[in-house]
Write an enzyme that holds these catalytic residues in place. Sequence first.
Site, PDB file in Angstrom:
ATOM      1  N   PRO A 104       0.841  -1.198   0.000  1.00 36.40           N
ATOM      2  CA  PRO A 104       0.000   0.000   0.000  1.00 36.40           C
ATOM      3  C   PRO A 104       0.881   1.255   0.000  1.00 36.40           C
ATOM      4  O   PRO A 104       1.876   1.317   0.732  1.00 36.40           O
ATOM      5  CB  PRO A 104      -0.802  -0.104   1.295  1.00 36.40           C
ATOM      6  CG  PRO A 104      -0.692  -1.523   1.729  1.00 36.40           C
ATOM      7  CD  PRO A 104       0.587  -2.057   1.166  1.00 36.40           C
ATOM      8  N   ILE A 105       0.509   2.218  -0.821  1.00 36.72           N
ATOM      9  CA  ILE A 105       1.318   3.443  -0.958  1.00 36.72           C
ATOM     10  C   ILE A 105       1.012   4.388   0.205  1.00 36.72           C
ATOM     11  O   ILE A 105      -0.131   4.463   0.663  1.00 36.72           O
ATOM     12  CB  ILE A 105       0.969   4.130  -2.301  1.00 36.72           C
ATOM     13  CG1 ILE A 105       1.396   3.217  -3.445  1.00 36.72           C
ATOM     14  CG2 ILE A 105       1.648   5.488  -2.442  1.00 36.72           C
ATOM     15  CD1 ILE A 105       0.833   3.628  -4.775  1.00 36.72           C
ATOM     16  N   GLY A 106       2.022   5.107   0.670  1.00 37.97           N
ATOM     17  CA  GLY A 106       1.822   6.127   1.710  1.00 37.97           C
ATOM     18  C   GLY A 106       1.299   5.541   3.006  1.00 37.97           C
ATOM     19  O   GLY A 106       0.498   6.158   3.707  1.00 37.97           O
ATOM     20  N   SER A 107       1.754   4.337   3.334  1.00 42.14           N
ATOM     21  CA  SER A 107       1.205   3.671   4.518  1.00 42.14           C
ATOM     22  C   SER A 107       2.280   3.368   5.554  1.00 42.14           C
ATOM     23  O   SER A 107       2.031   2.640   6.507  1.00 42.14           O
ATOM     24  CB  SER A 107       0.526   2.369   4.094  1.00 42.14           C
ATOM     25  OG  SER A 107       1.474   1.571   3.451  1.00 42.14           O
ATOM     26  N   GLY A 108       3.507   3.890   5.350  1.00 40.86           N
ATOM     27  CA  GLY A 108       4.573   3.626   6.311  1.00 40.86           C
ATOM     28  C   GLY A 108       5.153   2.230   6.183  1.00 40.86           C
ATOM     29  O   GLY A 108       5.839   1.755   7.079  1.00 40.86           O
ATOM     30  N   LEU A 109       4.888   1.571   5.041  1.00 38.45           N
ATOM     31  CA  LEU A 109       5.399   0.208   4.858  1.00 38.45           C
ATOM     32  C   LEU A 109       6.580   0.160   3.885  1.00 38.45           C
ATOM     33  O   LEU A 109       7.007  -0.913   3.463  1.00 38.45           O
ATOM     34  CB  LEU A 109       4.269  -0.718   4.371  1.00 38.45           C
ATOM     35  CG  LEU A 109       3.124  -0.905   5.372  1.00 38.45           C
ATOM     36  CD1 LEU A 109       2.012  -1.770   4.778  1.00 38.45           C
ATOM     37  CD2 LEU A 109       3.625  -1.536   6.676  1.00 38.45           C
ATOM     38  N   SER A 111       6.954   1.558   0.720  1.00 45.43           N
ATOM     39  CA  SER A 111       6.647   1.302  -0.693  1.00 45.43           C
ATOM     40  C   SER A 111       7.678   1.938  -1.636  1.00 45.43           C
ATOM     41  O   SER A 111       8.194   1.279  -2.546  1.00 45.43           O
ATOM     42  CB  SER A 111       5.237   1.833  -0.969  1.00 45.43           C
ATOM     43  OG  SER A 111       5.049   2.064  -2.318  1.00 45.43           O
ATOM     44  N   ALA A 114      11.055   0.162  -1.612  1.00 42.92           N
ATOM     45  CA  ALA A 114      11.011  -1.132  -2.303  1.00 42.92           C
ATOM     46  C   ALA A 114      11.029  -0.925  -3.821  1.00 42.92           C
ATOM     47  O   ALA A 114      11.722  -1.650  -4.549  1.00 42.92           O
ATOM     48  CB  ALA A 114       9.774  -1.916  -1.872  1.00 42.92           C
ATOM     49  N   ASP A 155      14.719   1.985   5.397  1.00 37.05           N
ATOM     50  CA  ASP A 155      13.749   1.317   4.514  1.00 37.05           C
ATOM     51  C   ASP A 155      14.459   0.478   3.453  1.00 37.05           C
ATOM     52  O   ASP A 155      14.094  -0.676   3.214  1.00 37.05           O
ATOM     53  CB  ASP A 155      12.843   2.340   3.819  1.00 37.05           C
ATOM     54  CG  ASP A 155      11.818   2.940   4.759  1.00 37.05           C
ATOM     55  OD1 ASP A 155      11.978   2.827   5.978  1.00 37.05           O
ATOM     56  OD2 ASP A 155      10.844   3.539   4.251  1.00 37.05           O
TER      57      ASP A 155
HETATM   58  O1  PMV Z   1       7.057   6.276   6.372  1.00 40.88           O
HETATM   59  P1  PMV Z   1       8.150   5.402   5.913  1.00 40.88           P
HETATM   60  O2  PMV Z   1       7.786   3.984   5.725  1.00 40.88           O
HETATM   61  O3  PMV Z   1       8.839   5.933   4.686  1.00 40.88           O
HETATM   62  O4  PMV Z   1       9.277   5.387   7.082  1.00 40.88           O
HETATM   63  C1  PMV Z   1       9.956   6.564   7.402  1.00 40.88           C
HETATM   64  C2  PMV Z   1      10.882   6.327   8.556  1.00 40.88           C
HETATM   65  C3  PMV Z   1      11.542   7.608   9.060  1.00 40.88           C
HETATM   66  O5  PMV Z   1      12.363   7.220  10.174  1.00 40.88           O
HETATM   67  C4  PMV Z   1      10.518   8.614   9.534  1.00 40.88           C
HETATM   68  C5  PMV Z   1      12.414   8.248   7.991  1.00 40.88           C
HETATM   69  C6  PMV Z   1      13.706   7.505   7.692  1.00 40.88           C
HETATM   70  O6  PMV Z   1      14.354   7.905   6.709  1.00 40.88           O
HETATM   71  O7  PMV Z   1      14.093   6.586   8.428  1.00 40.88           O
END
Ligand code: PMV
Length: 332
Positions: A104-109, A111, A114, A155
Site C-alpha cells: 500500500p502506498i503512503g502507509s509507512g510500509l 513502498s 522497495a 527502509d
Molecule cells: O514512512 P516510511 O515507511 O517511509 O518510514 C519513514 C521512517 C523515518 O524514520 C521517519 C524516515 C527515515 O528515513 O528513516
Amino acid sequence: MTTAAAHAKVIVTGEHAVVYGFGAVSVPVRSLACEVSIDPSPDGLTTFLADAFPGRYLAGAAQDHPLAFLEELLAWLLTEELPKWGVLLEQRPPLTISVRSQIPIGSGLGSSAAILVAATRGLFAHFGVHPPDREIQRLAHAAEMGVHGRSSGLDVATAVSDAPLYYTTGCPARVLNVGTPFHLLVSLSGLPSFTRKVVLDIRQQRERQPERIAAVFAEIGALSRQAAVAIEQGDLAALGDLMNRNHSLLTQLGVSCPELDRLVHAGNAAGALGSKLTGAGRGGCALALVDAGRLEAVRQALLDAGATDVYDLAVASRSVPAGAPSLQTAAP
Ligand code: PMV
C-alpha cells in the site's frame, strides 16, 4: 524482459530518531512485494507504468507525477553509475519500465524504498550487471534522499534483507536472531502518511527546540537498543512495553493522530503486549505485538477501531518468503 523484486518493511522501534543517527529495529515484510520489469521500448519512447496509477507516463511529461522519481533514477544510473560498471551508452536506450506492487502506498510500509531497490536491481540486470546487495542498497538510499529529502536508509536496508535488523545509518545493519518467534498485527488506518512532509516537520521542530527533541531522540535510541536485546532474548513482554513507550515518545513529537491512537489503544485493550504507530506517522499503519492465542480477538478489535485492513506478520529469524501464508489480508 528483465524483472527484479523487493519487499515492504515495518519499523518496530526507532523511526524519526534513526534519521539523526540513533538505532532502530525493523522487520522485512516479504509477503508484500513489488516487482519492476524493464523492456526495450516498442515505440522509441521511454515510458513508466504502475498498476497503482492509470495510464502510462511518458518520460519528461510531468515532474509531479508519482512515478517521476523513477525517471530521475533512470537518468542518474544511466549517466553516472552504470558507466562505472563498464556500461557505456552513446544514446539513452528507450525503455518501458513497469511497476507492480502489493505494498500500500503512503502507509509507512516502505513502498517507495522497495520500488527504488527493485528498479535499481532491474536496470542494472537489464544491462547485464549484477552488483551485490550492499551496492544496490547504497544506490537506492542515495536515490531515496531525493524522494524524502532526508532519509536514514532504514527502509532500503530492510527491503534487501530477509531478517529483522538493528540499523544505524552509516554502519552495517546487524541481523537479529529472534529468540521467540512472534506476531505483529499491522493495521492500516486508511489515512495517507506523507514521509517527506513529516520528516521535514521534525527537522524544523528540532531547529526550534533542539534540547527537547534531542532528549526524545536519545530516549527512543535507548529503547531501540533494548528492543533489539528483547527480540534476541525472546522477552516479548519487554518488547511490548518498549513499543508502548516508543508510541508515547512519537506522540510527544506530534507524529501520531487520533486514528492511529485509536488503533494503538484498541489493540492493547484487546490483549496485545504492546502497540505503536509505525513509519513516518500522521497516517499509515499501527503495529500490535500479539500472542498467537489473542490474534483473532486483537484483529477484530483493530477492525472495529477503524482499520481498513489488518495483516498478520509472523516474525522469525528469517522471515517467510513472498507469497507464503504467514501474512494474510484480513477481510475488510
Ligand atoms: O514512512 P516510511 O515507511 O517511509 O518510514 C519513514 C521512517 C523515518 O524514520 C521517519 C524516515 C527515515 O528515513 O528513516
